[in-house]
Design a protein around this motif. Structure first.
Motif, PDB file in Angstrom:
ATOM      1  N   LEU A 120       9.969   4.519  -3.840  1.00  0.00           N
ATOM      2  CA  LEU A 120       9.500   3.291  -3.196  1.00  0.00           C
ATOM      3  C   LEU A 120       9.346   2.155  -4.198  1.00  0.00           C
ATOM      4  CD1 LEU A 120       6.838   4.707  -0.696  1.00  0.00           C
ATOM      5  CD2 LEU A 120       9.196   4.023  -0.225  1.00  0.00           C
ATOM      6  N   LEU A 121       8.916   2.475  -5.407  1.00  0.00           N
ATOM      7  CA  LEU A 121       8.822   1.432  -6.437  1.00  0.00           C
ATOM      8  C   LEU A 121      10.205   0.893  -6.790  1.00  0.00           C
ATOM      9  CD1 LEU A 121       6.101   2.771  -8.913  1.00  0.00           C
ATOM     10  CD2 LEU A 121       5.860   1.089  -7.078  1.00  0.00           C
ATOM     11  N   ILE A 122      11.189   1.773  -6.840  1.00  0.00           N
ATOM     12  CA  ILE A 122      12.565   1.329  -7.100  1.00  0.00           C
ATOM     13  C   ILE A 122      13.067   0.489  -5.938  1.00  0.00           C
ATOM     14  CG2 ILE A 122      14.955   2.110  -7.374  1.00  0.00           C
ATOM     15  CD1 ILE A 122      13.843   4.558  -8.851  1.00  0.00           C
ATOM     16  N   LEU A 123      12.766   0.926  -4.716  1.00  0.00           N
ATOM     17  CA  LEU A 123      13.205   0.188  -3.531  1.00  0.00           C
ATOM     18  C   LEU A 123      12.608  -1.206  -3.476  1.00  0.00           C
ATOM     19  CD1 LEU A 123      14.862   0.396  -0.916  1.00  0.00           C
ATOM     20  CD2 LEU A 123      12.837   1.342   0.209  1.00  0.00           C
ATOM     21  N   TRP A 124      11.421  -1.381  -4.054  1.00  0.00           N
ATOM     22  CA  TRP A 124      10.782  -2.701  -4.078  1.00  0.00           C
ATOM     23  C   TRP A 124      11.702  -3.737  -4.744  1.00  0.00           C
ATOM     24  CZ3 TRP A 124       7.265  -6.111  -2.629  1.00  0.00           C
ATOM     25  CH2 TRP A 124       6.153  -5.666  -1.899  1.00  0.00           C
ATOM     26  N   ARG A 125      12.452  -3.310  -5.736  1.00  0.00           N
ATOM     27  CA  ARG A 125      13.327  -4.246  -6.445  1.00  0.00           C
ATOM     28  C   ARG A 125      14.426  -4.787  -5.540  1.00  0.00           C
ATOM     29  NH1 ARG A 125      14.408  -0.673 -11.968  1.00  0.00           N
ATOM     30  NH2 ARG A 125      12.203  -0.360 -12.542  1.00  0.00           N
ATOM     31  N   TYR A 126      14.729  -4.054  -4.483  1.00  0.00           N
ATOM     32  CA  TYR A 126      15.829  -4.435  -3.590  1.00  0.00           C
ATOM     33  C   TYR A 126      15.322  -4.750  -2.185  1.00  0.00           C
ATOM     34  CZ  TYR A 126      18.194  -2.055  -7.397  1.00  0.00           C
ATOM     35  OH  TYR A 126      18.626  -1.655  -8.651  1.00  0.00           O
ATOM     36  N   LYS A 127      14.028  -5.018  -2.076  1.00  0.00           N
ATOM     37  CA  LYS A 127      13.420  -5.269  -0.772  1.00  0.00           C
ATOM     38  C   LYS A 127      14.055  -6.487  -0.109  1.00  0.00           C
ATOM     39  CE  LYS A 127       9.004  -6.479   1.372  1.00  0.00           C
ATOM     40  NZ  LYS A 127       7.550  -6.676   1.200  1.00  0.00           N
ATOM     41  N   LYS A 128      14.421  -6.323   1.170  1.00  0.00           N
ATOM     42  CA  LYS A 128      15.079  -7.385   1.918  1.00  0.00           C
ATOM     43  C   LYS A 128      14.173  -8.020   2.964  1.00  0.00           C
ATOM     44  CE  LYS A 128      19.032  -6.582  -0.129  1.00  0.00           C
ATOM     45  NZ  LYS A 128      19.615  -7.537  -1.101  1.00  0.00           N
ATOM     46  N   PHE A 129      13.193  -7.277   3.454  1.00  0.00           N
ATOM     47  CA  PHE A 129      12.339  -7.787   4.528  1.00  0.00           C
ATOM     48  C   PHE A 129      10.999  -7.065   4.512  1.00  0.00           C
ATOM     49  CE2 PHE A 129      15.454  -4.724   6.091  1.00  0.00           C
ATOM     50  CZ  PHE A 129      14.641  -3.702   6.566  1.00  0.00           C
ATOM     51  N   ASP A 130       9.984  -7.734   5.043  1.00  0.00           N
ATOM     52  CA  ASP A 130       8.657  -7.134   5.126  1.00  0.00           C
ATOM     53  C   ASP A 130       8.678  -5.948   6.084  1.00  0.00           C
ATOM     54  OD1 ASP A 130       7.659  -8.966   3.368  1.00  0.00           O
ATOM     55  OD2 ASP A 130       6.732 -10.251   4.886  1.00  0.00           O
ATOM     56  N   GLY A 131       7.980  -4.915   5.707  1.00  0.00           N
ATOM     57  CA  GLY A 131       7.950  -3.697   6.506  1.00  0.00           C
ATOM     58  C   GLY A 131       8.948  -2.659   6.039  1.00  0.00           C
ATOM     59  N   GLN A 132       9.861  -3.044   5.150  1.00  0.00           N
ATOM     60  CA  GLN A 132      10.906  -2.121   4.701  1.00  0.00           C
ATOM     61  C   GLN A 132      10.334  -0.960   3.892  1.00  0.00           C
ATOM     62  OE1 GLN A 132      13.876  -3.988   2.238  1.00  0.00           O
ATOM     63  NE2 GLN A 132      15.239  -2.208   2.286  1.00  0.00           N
ATOM     64  N   MET A 160       0.805  -1.214   0.000  1.00  0.00           N
ATOM     65  CA  MET A 160       0.000   0.000   0.000  1.00  0.00           C
ATOM     66  C   MET A 160       0.842   1.270   0.000  1.00  0.00           C
ATOM     67  SD  MET A 160      -3.155  -1.017  -0.135  1.00  0.00           S
ATOM     68  CE  MET A 160      -4.065   0.466   0.297  1.00  0.00           C
ATOM     69  N   ALA A 161       2.036   1.219   0.586  1.00  0.00           N
ATOM     70  CA  ALA A 161       2.820   2.432   0.841  1.00  0.00           C
ATOM     71  C   ALA A 161       3.059   3.307  -0.391  1.00  0.00           C
ATOM     72  CB  ALA A 161       4.141   2.062   1.512  1.00  0.00           C
ATOM     73  N   PRO A 162       3.569   2.764  -1.514  1.00  0.00           N
ATOM     74  CA  PRO A 162       3.820   3.641  -2.658  1.00  0.00           C
ATOM     75  C   PRO A 162       2.567   4.337  -3.164  1.00  0.00           C
ATOM     76  CG  PRO A 162       4.865   1.498  -2.970  1.00  0.00           C
ATOM     77  CD  PRO A 162       3.943   1.375  -1.808  1.00  0.00           C
ATOM     78  N   TYR A 163       1.437   3.660  -3.072  1.00  0.00           N
ATOM     79  CA  TYR A 163       0.208   4.202  -3.640  1.00  0.00           C
ATOM     80  C   TYR A 163      -0.467   5.181  -2.679  1.00  0.00           C
ATOM     81  CZ  TYR A 163       1.639   0.354  -6.445  1.00  0.00           C
ATOM     82  OH  TYR A 163       2.420  -0.499  -7.201  1.00  0.00           O
ATOM     83  N   ILE A 164      -0.125   5.092  -1.393  1.00  0.00           N
ATOM     84  CA  ILE A 164      -0.532   6.140  -0.457  1.00  0.00           C
ATOM     85  C   ILE A 164       0.161   7.440  -0.852  1.00  0.00           C
ATOM     86  CG2 ILE A 164      -0.418   6.940   1.928  1.00  0.00           C
ATOM     87  CD1 ILE A 164      -0.633   4.010   2.804  1.00  0.00           C
ATOM     88  N   ALA A 165       1.461   7.341  -1.151  1.00  0.00           N
ATOM     89  CA  ALA A 165       2.207   8.528  -1.582  1.00  0.00           C
ATOM     90  C   ALA A 165       1.636   9.087  -2.879  1.00  0.00           C
ATOM     91  CB  ALA A 165       3.686   8.172  -1.756  1.00  0.00           C
ATOM     92  N   LEU A 166       1.296   8.209  -3.801  1.00  0.00           N
ATOM     93  CA  LEU A 166       0.730   8.652  -5.078  1.00  0.00           C
ATOM     94  C   LEU A 166      -0.592   9.377  -4.857  1.00  0.00           C
ATOM     95  CD1 LEU A 166       0.764   8.624  -8.209  1.00  0.00           C
ATOM     96  CD2 LEU A 166      -0.456   6.430  -8.080  1.00  0.00           C
TER      97      LEU A 166
END
Length: 268
Positions: free
Chosen positions: A193-205, A128-134
């Motif tokens: 945040l969409l870019i960060l999704w590609r490098y996500k390491k853990f839930d909640g990041q 949800m986070a990126p789309y809250i920002a959008l």
């Protein structure tokens, strides 16, 4: 800049008088941001192997909680404005929604929803986070059209001057365009945040990063706001939103550290 997109004079249908009606840009932009963000979030959830319909439903619950919470915080910080006209507390179409109030109300609502339907809590928050920002970016554009949340008077080349008498901003005064600057910041956060999704390491990041980025953006923007006082501390140097932003900044750093620690221990 111009609060009203379209005005329809009153007319009669079958003996019933309807109108006059008006389409306000504030509501239109908020609605556009909400629907677009919710649609994209549901598609993202599907890519993550989750039920997209659950996210569509959750979005409605979150919207109701966010509107109620954001209005309540605004009324609290501007209580004197409503002391003699209490019914105006419900006139959200005139502007007056504090985002942090909406966030504070939406978080427990979201937690209740994911537990009720056994969704992965922090992964859902990340989705949800990126789309809250959008959606928030579109909302700030709505603020610009309505004239609320306006900036301080300035002579900068990027200043804007409101001339529509229906605007909530002071008329014929060059103002810093805080609404557009914050909207641009929100869209940048959305992309980051969409870019960060590609490098996500853990839930909640992703959700924690969103809180971190937005708290920094809001803290800075507050220095350029020129609208009515929204609660101030330390001799007027810090606003209510800056106090909340400071706390949110610390909390988001702790969340990133905590979630990262859990991931590290799990891998060990």
């Amino acid at each position: 800049m111009h609060p009203i997109l379209l005005e329809i004079p009153k007319f009669e249908i079958g003996g019933w008088i309807i109108g006059p009606l008006s389409v306000r840009m504030y509501g239109l932009m908020i609605g556009t941001g909400f629907l677009l963000g919710l649609f994209l979030a549901s598609r993202h959830a599907k890519r993550e192997g989750l039920d997209p319909d659950r996210f569509l439903d959750m979005g409605v619950y979150l919207l109701i909680a966010a509107i109620a919470g954001s209005r309540v915080l605004y009324v609290i910080t501007e209580f004197r404005e409503f002391a003699n006209k209490p019914l105006e507390m419900f006139a959200i179409w005139n502007g007056g929604l504090v985002f942090y109030g909406g966030l504070i109300a939406a978080v427990p609502m979201g937690l209740w929803y994911v537990r009720k339907y056994s969704l992965p809590a922090w992964n859902s928050a990340d989705i949800m986070a990126p789309y809250i920002a959008l959606g928030h970016g579109f909302g700030r554009m709505g603020c610009f059209f309505a004239g609320c949340c306006y900036g301080a008077a300035c002579n900068s080349p990027i200043s804007v001057t409101f001339t529509d008498p229906r605007s909530l901003a002071p008329l014929n005064v060059p103002l810093f365009p805080t609404q557009l600057v914050e909207a641009g910041g929100e869209f940048l956060i959305f992309g980051a945040l969409l870019i960060l999704w590609r490098y996500k390491k853990f839930d909640g990041q992703i959700f924690s990063a969103y809180l971190l980025f937005y708290s920094m953006l809001r803290f800075v923007i507050e220095f350029y706001r020129g609208d009515a006082i929204r609660g101030v501390y330390f001799n007027g140097m810090v606003s209510t939103s800056q106090v909340i932003a400071s706390g949110l900044f610390v909390v988001s750093l702790f969340m990133l550290w905590r979630f990262g620690q859990k991931k590290f221990r799990h891998e060990m």
